[in-house]
Design an enzyme around this catalytic site. Structure first.
Site, PDB file in Angstrom:
ATOM      1  N   CYS A 184       6.567  -0.896  -1.149  1.00 20.26           N
ATOM      2  CA  CYS A 184       7.215   0.409  -1.208  1.00 20.26           C
ATOM      3  C   CYS A 184       6.237   1.465  -1.706  1.00 20.26           C
ATOM      4  O   CYS A 184       5.511   1.255  -2.683  1.00 20.26           O
ATOM      5  CB  CYS A 184       8.439   0.338  -2.108  1.00 20.26           C
ATOM      6  N   ASP A 191       7.793  -5.431   0.559  1.00 21.29           N
ATOM      7  CA  ASP A 191       8.593  -5.366   1.781  1.00 21.29           C
ATOM      8  C   ASP A 191       8.074  -6.444   2.722  1.00 21.29           C
ATOM      9  O   ASP A 191       6.891  -6.446   3.071  1.00 21.29           O
ATOM     10  CB  ASP A 191       8.462  -3.993   2.447  1.00 21.29           C
TER      11      ASP A 191
END
Length: 277
Positions: A184, A191
């Protein structure tokens, strides 16, 4: 302009349970596109969509009974803004104690608010309880790059790893990896994603492509931005005639984000949830 660091990400948040469209936090696409060599005011060399799936959508009917649904939001890549994901979650949660006349009324409201926030036309699809059993799953199709036994030592985007043999005859290939990881932009939280690369052109060196995808492992950027960076790096380094990049990221906060970018006319990809989602 809304800056990522001003978003709700990484900050304590009060969870509102009554409808509030102001919770949506749009972020302009252009600054990150400028970073990858796409200046403002000029056409971008791709088009596509960001497919969002929401698994925690609930509201009250007019008699106060809770309702639940799955929702899919299709945001065109030519909208000026993306929506920051935590703000999207907070916005959806604001319906939890809100009375809505019907699923159709909710769908219209979602369409209005998200279209206004992104600056484009957002398609909204709701799957209510009656149709939950009809939902299907599937994996990205293509030759699996992860089969390759490679040595890796680079964990920041390294486009110089990308190579294509321009002396060879053009090929049409679809390549897949489940080893995409980025972080992120604001919080640094991981992620996790799977990515499919379809192309027509000089054969792309598969080991180099896999190493390149893995090189995102310590990179901080939003999902949509990573996919556009991948698209531009492959175009510049490998020069395919046709290219489509599709990533499916795992769920966080009840949402998954699945960006798709292409430079040729092709149907939007199937929105099939994979095993990791």
């Amino acid at each position: 302009m809304s800056l990522p660091e001003h978003s709700p990400l990484g900050k304590p948040s009060a969870y509102k349970t009554e409808y509030d469209a102001t919770l949506l936090f749009p972020i302009a696409r252009q600054p990150k596109r400028t970073e990858i060599g796409l200046p403002a005011g000029k056409p971008v060399p791709f088009f596509g969509v960001d497919i969002w799936n929401a698994y925690e959508v609930s509201w009250l009917n007019m008699r106060g009974k809770p309702q639940v649904a799955l929702a899919t939001f299709i945001i065109p890549s030519d909208t000026p803004n993306i929506i920051e994901s935590k703000s999207f979650k907070l916005y959806l949660n604001s319906f939890n104690q809100t009375k809505i006349a019907s699923p159709e009324a909710l769908q219209q409201l979602l369409h209005h608010d998200l279209s206004e926030a992104t600056g484009g036309t957002v398609q909204v699809r709701l799957v209510t309880e009656a149709d939950l059993g009809k939902q299907k799953m599937g994996e990205l199709e293509g030759l699996l790059l992860d089969r390759l036994d490679i040595e890796v030592d680079r964990y920041e985007p390294a486009p110089d790893l990308l190579k294509a043999d321009q002396q060879e005859s053009p090929v049409e290939e679809t390549l897949v990896s489940h080893l995409l990881k980025s972080n992120c932009l604001v919080t640094g939280q991981p992620d996790w994603g799977s990515v499919q690369i379809r192309y027509v052109g000089a054969p792309i060196n598969q080991e180099g492509l896999l190493k390149y995808l893995i090189s995102f492992r310590n990179h901080n950027e939003f999902h949509e931005q990573c996919v556009e960076r991948i698209f531009m790096d492959v175009m510049r380094e490998c020069k395919p005639v046709k290219l489509a990049v599709y990533a499916r990221y795992t769920r966080r906060g009840g949402l998954d984000i699945n960006p798709f970018r292409t430079n040729f006319n092709t149907p939007w990809p199937d929105n099939l949830r994979n095993a990791r989602q």
